[in-house]
Enzyme design. Structure first.
Site, PDB file in Angstrom:
ATOM      1  N   GLY A 146     -12.207  12.057  -6.761  1.00  0.00           N
ATOM      2  CA  GLY A 146     -12.921  10.904  -7.268  1.00  0.00           C
ATOM      3  C   GLY A 146     -14.405  10.957  -6.969  1.00  0.00           C
ATOM      4  O   GLY A 146     -15.182  11.637  -7.653  1.00  0.00           O
ATOM      5  N   CYS A 147     -14.807  10.264  -5.943  1.00  0.00           N
ATOM      6  CA  CYS A 147     -16.230  10.098  -5.664  1.00  0.00           C
ATOM      7  C   CYS A 147     -16.899  11.377  -5.174  1.00  0.00           C
ATOM      8  O   CYS A 147     -18.084  11.596  -5.426  1.00  0.00           O
ATOM      9  CB  CYS A 147     -16.431   8.957  -4.671  1.00  0.00           C
ATOM     10  N   VAL A 148     -16.162  12.236  -4.464  1.00  0.00           N
ATOM     11  CA  VAL A 148     -16.730  13.525  -4.047  1.00  0.00           C
ATOM     12  C   VAL A 148     -17.013  14.381  -5.269  1.00  0.00           C
ATOM     13  O   VAL A 148     -18.099  14.957  -5.416  1.00  0.00           O
ATOM     14  CB  VAL A 148     -15.790  14.239  -3.065  1.00  0.00           C
TER      15      VAL A 148
END
Length: 203
Positions: A146-148
């Site tokens: 996701g955010c990584v």
């Protein structure tokens, strides 16, 4: 069609001269067992991130943290909070303190507040890093898929050299983690192991 080295993918962006560590959303919601986004066994990723942060601090490299935060009522959450309803845990008026960082920044280390997956989208992160002369972004945190992933991809889009540290990220399953790292390494970032990243950061 293949490239000059016999493959269309998996080139290397390498390390520049001025790295910064960006710790993505390493907050209680993910790292505590009863959190709304609790991950299985996040301890090793937290410990690896702590080593990277300590190495960066010792060498005088920037460390930047990100958190997700929404206004009461989620007015600034757009469609993301409809797609992922559990993001309501990050509203300013939500109970539980799930948005609190698991590791603590030192004074002077920026904490970038974001509303979407990428740490670069709608934030001052790119300007902050460019102003500090940063050319390499060492990405740690959660979640890998996701955010990584979104942050590493946008780091490349903004002209930084993304280095994603395998042991310093975590996801909902080992399969998600490994598959996303493989795809990131093929197209958007260099995926590196902790010893290499530490050696590059240390003075």
């Amino acid at each position: 069609m293949t490239g000059p080295h016999g493959s269309a993918f998996s080139g290397r962006v390498g390390w520049g001269e001025r790295p910064a560590v960006v710790v993505v959303d390493l907050v209680r919601a993910y790292t505590e067992a009863n959190g709304p986004f609790a991950l299985p066994g996040p301890g090793p990723a937290v410990a690896a991130t702590e080593q990277l942060v300590d190495a960066a601090r010792a060498a005088g490299h920037p460390v930047v943290w990100t958190v997700v935060r929404y206004s009461p009522g989620l007015a600034d959450g757009g469609l993301f909070v409809h797609k992922v309803p559990a993001l309501a845990a990050f509203a300013e008026d939500a109970e539980g303190g799930w948005g609190e960082l698991t590791l603590k920044p030192t004074p002077g280390e920026p904490v970038v507040v974001k509303q979407y997956a990428s740490a670069f989208f709608g934030t001052s992160l790119a300007a902050t890093l460019h102003a500090g002369g940063v050319d390499t972004v060492v990405v740690t945190g959660v979640s890998t898929s996701g955010c990584v992933r979104a942050t590493a991809t946008d780091a490349l889009n903004h002209g930084f050299r993304p280095q994603v540290v395998r042991q310093a990220c975590a996801d909902r399953s080992a399969e998600l983690h490994d598959n996303n790292l493989a795809d990131l390494d093929a197209k958007y970032a260099d995926v590196v192991d902790l010893p290499e990243a530490l050696s590059r950061l240390r003075p």
